[in-house]
Design a protein around this motif. Structure first.
Motif, PDB file in Angstrom:
ATOM      1  N   ILE A  98       0.832  -1.205   0.000  1.00 53.89           N
ATOM      2  CA  ILE A  98       0.000   0.000   0.000  1.00 53.89           C
ATOM      3  C   ILE A  98       0.867   1.257   0.000  1.00 53.89           C
ATOM      4  O   ILE A  98       0.590   2.226  -0.721  1.00 53.89           O
ATOM      5  N   ARG A  99       1.945   1.240   0.769  1.00 52.63           N
ATOM      6  CA  ARG A  99       2.831   2.400   0.832  1.00 52.63           C
ATOM      7  C   ARG A  99       3.429   2.711  -0.542  1.00 52.63           C
ATOM      8  O   ARG A  99       3.394   3.862  -1.005  1.00 52.63           O
ATOM      9  N   HIS A 100       3.934   1.697  -1.208  1.00 56.52           N
ATOM     10  CA  HIS A 100       4.543   1.929  -2.516  1.00 56.52           C
ATOM     11  C   HIS A 100       3.495   2.186  -3.592  1.00 56.52           C
ATOM     12  O   HIS A 100       3.763   2.923  -4.553  1.00 56.52           O
ATOM     13  N   GLY A 101       2.315   1.595  -3.454  1.00 52.64           N
ATOM     14  CA  GLY A 101       1.247   1.875  -4.405  1.00 52.64           C
ATOM     15  C   GLY A 101       0.828   3.325  -4.381  1.00 52.64           C
ATOM     16  O   GLY A 101       0.591   3.948  -5.419  1.00 52.64           O
ATOM     17  N   LYS A 102       0.763   3.911  -3.176  1.00 49.37           N
ATOM     18  CA  LYS A 102       0.423   5.325  -3.045  1.00 49.37           C
ATOM     19  C   LYS A 102       1.536   6.206  -3.612  1.00 49.37           C
ATOM     20  O   LYS A 102       1.264   7.257  -4.201  1.00 49.37           O
ATOM     21  N   GLU A 103       2.783   5.767  -3.432  1.00 51.19           N
ATOM     22  CA  GLU A 103       3.893   6.551  -3.974  1.00 51.19           C
ATOM     23  C   GLU A 103       3.867   6.569  -5.507  1.00 51.19           C
ATOM     24  O   GLU A 103       4.173   7.595  -6.131  1.00 51.19           O
ATOM     25  N   LEU A 104       3.493   5.450  -6.120  1.00 54.17           N
ATOM     26  CA  LEU A 104       3.425   5.404  -7.580  1.00 54.17           C
ATOM     27  C   LEU A 104       2.278   6.240  -8.130  1.00 54.17           C
ATOM     28  O   LEU A 104       2.365   6.753  -9.242  1.00 54.17           O
ATOM     29  N   GLY A 105       1.193   6.373  -7.359  1.00 52.04           N
ATOM     30  CA  GLY A 105       0.089   7.236  -7.781  1.00 52.04           C
ATOM     31  C   GLY A 105      -0.948   6.515  -8.612  1.00 52.04           C
ATOM     32  O   GLY A 105      -0.726   5.401  -9.114  1.00 52.04           O
ATOM     33  N   GLY A 106      -2.104   7.175  -8.773  1.00 54.31           N
ATOM     34  CA  GLY A 106      -3.229   6.573  -9.464  1.00 54.31           C
ATOM     35  C   GLY A 106      -3.043   6.413 -10.954  1.00 54.31           C
ATOM     36  O   GLY A 106      -3.785   5.659 -11.595  1.00 54.31           O
ATOM     37  N   GLU A 107      -2.079   7.108 -11.560  1.00 52.46           N
ATOM     38  CA  GLU A 107      -1.867   6.981 -12.999  1.00 52.46           C
ATOM     39  C   GLU A 107      -1.061   5.740 -13.359  1.00 52.46           C
ATOM     40  O   GLU A 107      -0.892   5.422 -14.523  1.00 52.46           O
ATOM     41  N   SER A 108      -0.549   5.045 -12.347  1.00 51.58           N
ATOM     42  CA  SER A 108       0.277   3.860 -12.595  1.00 51.58           C
ATOM     43  C   SER A 108      -0.576   2.598 -12.433  1.00 51.58           C
ATOM     44  O   SER A 108      -1.206   2.391 -11.398  1.00 51.58           O
ATOM     45  N   ASN A 109      -0.580   1.760 -13.469  1.00 52.21           N
ATOM     46  CA  ASN A 109      -1.276   0.479 -13.366  1.00 52.21           C
ATOM     47  C   ASN A 109      -0.685  -0.382 -12.258  1.00 52.21           C
ATOM     48  O   ASN A 109      -1.402  -1.038 -11.502  1.00 52.21           O
ATOM     49  N   PHE A 110       0.640  -0.385 -12.180  1.00 52.05           N
ATOM     50  CA  PHE A 110       1.311  -1.167 -11.143  1.00 52.05           C
ATOM     51  C   PHE A 110       0.968  -0.637  -9.756  1.00 52.05           C
ATOM     52  O   PHE A 110       0.750  -1.410  -8.817  1.00 52.05           O
ATOM     53  N   GLY A 111       0.911   0.702  -9.621  1.00 50.15           N
ATOM     54  CA  GLY A 111       0.558   1.290  -8.336  1.00 50.15           C
ATOM     55  C   GLY A 111      -0.838   0.888  -7.892  1.00 50.15           C
ATOM     56  O   GLY A 111      -1.048   0.515  -6.724  1.00 50.15           O
TER      57      GLY A 111
END
Length: 368
Positions: A98-111
Motif C-alpha cells: 500500500i505504501r509503494h502503491g500510493k507513492e506510484l500514484g493513481g496513474e500507474s497500473n502497477f501502483g
C-alpha cells in the motif's frame, strides 16, 4: 513443622536412601496402576509439546513471539483490556504494498495493482488474527487448563502417594518397634492415596474424547481460515486480471521526447546485451566535411543483410513509453529478441527498443 511431621520426613528420607543406595525393595504397585501412570505421563508430554508447537505454528517468528509475551505482561500490569496482537506477515506485506502503491500514484497500473494486493494482504492478516483467537479459545486454553489443573492434580496425588509409600515401608520394616496403630494408619493413608491417584488417572484417560473435540475445533478453525483466504485471493486474482485486460485495451499516450543535444562517441558502445550500435554523427549545414577532411555521413535507413533476423515496418509507430522503438513505414528493423507473442525487440539507426508485432512484417524470423 510439628515433631510428628519432622519424624515423618525423616522416615521417608531414610527409606528412600535405603532403596537407592542399599537396594532395599519397597511396596510394589500393581501392573494396572503402572500402565495408567505410564499413559498419563505420555499424555502430559504430548499435551505440553502440542501446545508449544501450536503456538509456533500460529506465531512462527520467535522474536515477535517473545516481544508479544512481554507486551501482554505489561498490559496486564497496567490493567489494559486489549493486548497487542502478533504482527502477521501478511499484514506487514500489505502495508509495504500500500505504501509503494500510493507513492506510484493513481496513474500507474502497477501502483493501483499494488493497492489492490495490499488491501487483500491486510484482509488476510485480519483473517489470520481471527484464526489465532479461535484456536486460542477452543484449543490452546482447554489444553492449557488440562495441564494446569487435571495433570497437575494427578502429579500432586502421585507425589503424595510416593511419600506415603516411603513412610509405610519404613514403618513396616520396623514392625514391633513402631506402634501397631501408627503402622495401621500409615497403611491406610497409603491405600487412600493410591485409590485417589488411581481414580484421577482413570477419569483423565476415560474422558480423552474432550481432547479429540478440542483437536477437531483446531481443524475447523483452520478450515474456516483457508476458506476465507481462498475467497480473498480469488477476488484479488480477478481484480488483477481485469486490470491486465483494461491496461491492454487502453490507448497508449503519445510520447514526445525532448530534443537531444548532438554529441559524438568514440568507440561504439554495445547496449542491450552486446549488440553493436551505430551512432549518427553530427552534421553541419554548411559543409559536407569536417576540418579533418573526414567525410560526414548523413543518417539513412540501413538495410541489414537478409541473413540476419529482420522485419519491415508496415505502418508508422510512435513510441509512447520508455524503452519503445519508433519507426516509419518501410523501415527495415533488425530483430534481436521476441518478448512475447505480441512484442519484439529490435535495432534501428543504432537505437534499441520494443515494438508491437502487428506493425511489422517479418522478413527473416528469429532462430528457434
Amino acid at each position: 513443622m510439628s515433631v510428628a511431621g519432622l519424624k515423618k520426613q525423616f522416615y521417608k528420607a531414610s527409606q528412600l536412601v535405603s532403596e537407592k543406595v542399599g537396594g532395599a525393595e519397597g511396596t510394589k504397585l500393581d501392573d494396572d496402576f503402572k500402565e495408567m501412570e505410564k499413559k498419563v505421563d505420555v499424555t502430559s508430554k504430548a499435551v505440553a509439546e502440542v501446545l508449544a508447537r501450536t503456538i509456533e505454528y500460529l506465531q512462527p517468528n520467535p522474536a515477535s513471539r517473545a516481544k508479544l509475551t512481554m507486551l501482554n505482561t505489561v498490559s496486564k500490569i497496567r490493567g489494559q483490556v486489549k493486548n497487542p496482537g502478533y504482527p502477521q506477515s501478511e499484514g506487514l506485506l500489505g502495508e509495504c504494498m500500500i505504501r509503494h502503491g500510493k507513492e506510484l500514484g493513481g496513474e500507474s497500473n502497477f501502483g493501483d495493482a499494488l493497492l489492490d494486493a495490499g488491501e487483500s494482504m491486510k484482509r488476510l492478516a485480519e483473517v489470520k488474527d481471527s484464526l489465532d483467537i479461535e484456536v486460542k479459545q477452543n484449543f490452546i486454553d482447554p489444553l492449557q487448563n488440562l495441564c494446569d489443573k487435571d495433570l497437575k492434580e494427578i502429579q500432586h496425588h502421585l507425589k503424595k502417594l510416593e511419600g506415603r509409600r516411603l513412610d509405610f515401608d519404613y514403618k513396616k520394616k520396623r514392625q514391633g518397634r513402631i506402634p501397631d496403630e501408627e503402622l495401621r494408619q500409615a497403611m491406610e493413608k497409603f491405600e487412600e492415596s493410591k485409590e485417589v491417584a488411581e481414580t484421577s488417572m482413570h477419569n483423565l484417560l476415560e474422558t480423552d474424547i474432550e481432547q479429540v473435540s478440542q483437536l477437531s475445533a483446531l481443524v475447523d478453525a483452520q478450515l474456516d481460515y483457508h476458506r476465507q483466504a481462498v475467497q480473498i485471493l480469488d477476488e484479488l486474482a480477478d481484480k488483477l486480471k481485469r486490470r491486465m485486460r483494461e491496461g491492454s485495451s487502453r490507448p497508449r499516450r503519445e510520447y514526445k521526447p525532448k530534443p537531444r543535444e548532438a554529441f559524438e562517441l568514440g568507440e561504439p558502445e554495445q547496449p542491450n546485451g552486446g549488440f553493436p550500435c551505430a551512432t549518427a554523427p553530427k552534421v553541419t549545414g554548411s559543409s559536407s566535411f569536417r576540418s579533418s577532411d573526414k567525410p560526414i555521413r548523413t543518417p539513412s535507413r540501413s538495410m541489414p543483410p537478409l541473413d540476419q533476423p529482420s522485419c519491415k515496418a508496415l505502418y508508422d509507430f510512435e513510441p509512447e513509453n520508455d524503452g519503445e522503438l519508433g519507426f516509419r513505414e518501410g523501415d527495415i528493423i533488425t530483430l534481436t529478441n521476441q518478448i512475447d507473442e505480441n512484442w519484439y525487440e529490435g535495432l534501428l539507426h543504432g537505437q534499441s527498443g520494443f515494438f508491437p508485432l502487428s506493425y511489422v512484417e517479418v522478413l527473416v524470423p528469429l532462430p528457434q
